[in-house]
Design an enzyme around this catalytic site. Structure first.
Site, PDB file in Angstrom:
ATOM      1  N   GLU A 317       0.719  -1.331  -0.034  1.00 43.19           N
ATOM      2  CA  GLU A 317      -0.023  -0.077   0.055  1.00 43.19           C
ATOM      3  C   GLU A 317       0.998   1.258   0.071  1.00 43.19           C
ATOM      4  O   GLU A 317       0.408   2.357  -0.486  1.00 43.19           O
ATOM      5  CB  GLU A 317      -0.873   0.040   1.195  1.00 43.19           C
ATOM      6  CG  GLU A 317      -2.203   0.503   1.001  1.00 43.19           C
ATOM      7  CD  GLU A 317      -3.270   0.290   2.124  1.00 43.19           C
ATOM      8  OE1 GLU A 317      -4.163  -0.826   1.893  1.00 43.19           O
ATOM      9  OE2 GLU A 317      -3.496   1.008   3.022  1.00 43.19           O
ATOM     10  N   HIS A 346       7.364 -26.773   0.786  1.00 47.01           N
ATOM     11  CA  HIS A 346       6.867 -27.841   0.091  1.00 47.01           C
ATOM     12  C   HIS A 346       5.785 -27.311  -0.983  1.00 47.01           C
ATOM     13  O   HIS A 346       4.903 -28.243  -1.438  1.00 47.01           O
ATOM     14  CB  HIS A 346       6.300 -28.887   1.080  1.00 47.01           C
ATOM     15  CG  HIS A 346       7.455 -29.601   1.886  1.00 47.01           C
ATOM     16  ND1 HIS A 346       7.894 -30.599   1.553  1.00 47.01           N
ATOM     17  CD2 HIS A 346       8.011 -29.021   3.002  1.00 47.01           C
ATOM     18  CE1 HIS A 346       8.977 -30.934   2.301  1.00 47.01           C
ATOM     19  NE2 HIS A 346       8.978 -29.805   3.188  1.00 47.01           N
ATOM     20  N   LYS A 460     -13.241   2.322  -2.126  1.00 48.77           N
ATOM     21  CA  LYS A 460     -14.151   2.530  -0.897  1.00 48.77           C
ATOM     22  C   LYS A 460     -15.231   3.288  -1.410  1.00 48.77           C
ATOM     23  O   LYS A 460     -16.456   3.336  -1.207  1.00 48.77           O
ATOM     24  CB  LYS A 460     -13.462   3.531   0.217  1.00 48.77           C
ATOM     25  CG  LYS A 460     -12.431   2.563   1.176  1.00 48.77           C
ATOM     26  CD  LYS A 460     -11.904   3.555   2.164  1.00 48.77           C
ATOM     27  CE  LYS A 460     -10.989   2.710   3.006  1.00 48.77           C
ATOM     28  NZ  LYS A 460     -10.303   3.310   4.319  1.00 48.77           N
TER      29      LYS A 460
END
Ligand code: PA5
Length: 491
Positions: A317, A346, A460
């Protein structure tokens, strides 16, 4: 009696180490096995660093003019020094919460959630909530950082809200996710507790801006403040992170002492003695000059697993920006990837070892784990299993870190290592501040504003528009004018 974090010997013995050998061409070239790979590594030379010195010095000067100042969103660098009173208030309030409540629930998202999660995982028992009450240092701890309805219900199924303290955290005081959680919880509390409902809620927000402070004042809710100039992802070391940590019995004074220790180290003028600045500079070179567009953060400790999540937000960000400070479209940033050693050996390491030369792997190691676990002897008739007996899990995890580091280095894959002598409040404070400072330095070198998030704001605002919030009619019209999705591409 002196606290251990006031003792210089303790502090120096707990200094975290930043090892960037395996970013450097001299080291990498000596070890790369396939000669053809040598040209592809993008390893950094001493000359690359020296060529950056003028730029670094200019960036440093520019940063020094902003550091500590709220108007530049850099007030986080003062937090180790100016919170004495607030820390006492937090500790006193936490004691009351510990006495009165069985559960402590953080309602927040992004910078208002990731820090509390990372700290709790690092510094408390890994099965903290499952411990019997008398073995826990505080109430059970939950962080609700999503608005998935099933998750909300699942939480409510396992807690008694009458015995729960909810910490609503929002810097802006208007984030839809957090405020919808507030509406749900306050409604339930009012129904369950009547006029005393507000005893079960504590707000952490800006002292004057936003709706949460208005609500808290109107409803007489206990409030802690996020200081001016401390953005969400830089707020872990203010009440956002300190309150949940103190409630769960974490020594927040020691954590802040770790922050102060790294802040002092970060004032060192010589970049070769300044780990956070060097790390910022090297990642800038890696991103901008060596096309390393990805950074994998891979702690070799479950306790640090969520530090990688917290770092991912901080790095993504802060540095992922379209425009430079002078308004040019630059589209910069480095994609953070979270991994956990040894688990992700793995699943992901095959790619990191043999895939493209497009990333840097940042290992986070631990000198001494807080306990030792022995592997007993057994299966003597099967040598391939028996060899493990007599060792410890500590040796195994350390060897696997060394081995993975080696395996990547011989493939010419750039990697670096941060080592915490031990995971404790002092080293965690240092680590978080190291990453914050590194991010600020990299942001300055990239000539971007590392402290805003216009890309998040757009999403937003679109949410507000879609949900019919007043004042967002134009945005709603813009969204409604989107072209229809082509059915041909939906199978
Ligand atoms: O780092 C940031 O600023 C963001 O991630 C915010 O923390 C997040 O969007 C939540 O915002 P707020 O604390 O205002 O509710």
């Amino acid at each position: 009696m002196m606290n251990r974090y006031e003792d210089k010997n303790f502090k120096d013995s707990m200094r975290i180490k930043y090892d960037f050998n395996n970013l450097m061409d001299t080291v990498i070239n000596e070890q790369v096995k396939d000669k053809a790979d040598k040209k592809k590594t993008g390893a950094i030379s001493r000359a690359d660093i020296e060529a950056m010195m003028d730029k670094y010095n200019a960036a440093r000067k520019s940063m020094e003019a902003k550091i500590g100042k709220a108007e530049f969103e850099m007030a986080w660098s003062n937090l180790a020094y100016n919170q004495d009173e607030i820390v006492e208030d937090i500790i006193e309030y936490s004691k009351k919460v510990q006495k009165k409540f069985d559960n402590f629930v953080v309602l927040g998202i992004g910078g208002s959630a990731l820090g509390p999660i990372a700290i709790q995982q690092a510094l408390n028992h890994m099965k903290y909530n499952d411990l019997p009450k008398k073995e826990r240092k505080g109430p059970k701890f939950f962080v609700e950082d999503n608005v998935d309805p099933e998750r909300m219900q699942a939480l409510l199924d396992v807690i008694d809200i009458r015995k729960t303290c909810f910490n609503v955290i929002s810097k802006s005081g208007g984030t839809s996710e957090t405020m919808s959680q507030y509406l749900i919880v306050s409604d339930l509390l009012k129904k369950a507790l009547g006029c005393k409902w507000n005893n079960n809620i504590v707000a952490t927000t800006d002292h004057s801006k936003g709706n949460l402070i208005k609500i808290a004042q109107k409803e007489n809710i206990k409030t802690f403040y996020i200081p001016d100039g401390v953005g969400g992802r830089f707020s872990e070391i203010c009440p956002v992170g300190l309150l949940p940590a103190a409630v769960c019995g974490i020594d927040i004074k020691e954590m802040l002492a770790g922050v102060a220790y790294m802040d002092e180290i970060s004032k060192e003028k010589d970049v070769f003695k300044n780990p956070a600045h060097m790390a910022g500079l090297l990642m800038y070179i890696a991103m901008e000059k060596k096309s390393k567009n990805i950074q994998v953060v891979m702690p070799y400790a479950d306790s640090l697993k969520y530090m990688a999540d917290w770092h991912a937000q901080l790095w993504a960000e802060s540095l992922g920006k379209k425009y430079s400070l002078d308004g040019k479209a630059v589209n910069v940033g480095q994609t953070p990837v979270k991994a956990l050693g040894v688990t992700d050996q793995h699943s992901q390491v095959q790619l990191y070892a043999e895939g493209p030369f497009d990333k840097v792997i940042t290992f986070i190691g631990v000198g001494n784990y807080r306990m030792e676990y022995a592997i007993p002897n057994g299966c003597e008739d099967i040598p391939d299993v028996a060899f493990l007996g007599g060792h410890t899990l500590n040796e195994l995890i350390q060897s696997e870190l060394d081995a993975t580091e080696y395996a990547l280095t011989v493939q010419g894959k750039l990697n670096q290592r941060i080592t915490l002598p031990e995971v404790n409040a002092f080293t965690i404070g240092q680590l978080m501040y190291f990453f914050m400072m590194q991010t600020a330095v990299a942001g300055e070198l990239l000539n971007i504003n590392a402290f805003n998030q216009p890309g998040v704001e757009e999403g937003k605002n679109a949410t507000y528009a879609l949900l019919g919030k007043k004042g967002f009619e134009e945005k709603k019209a813009e969204l409604n004018a989107r072209p229809e999705k082509d059915k041909e591409y939906i199978l």
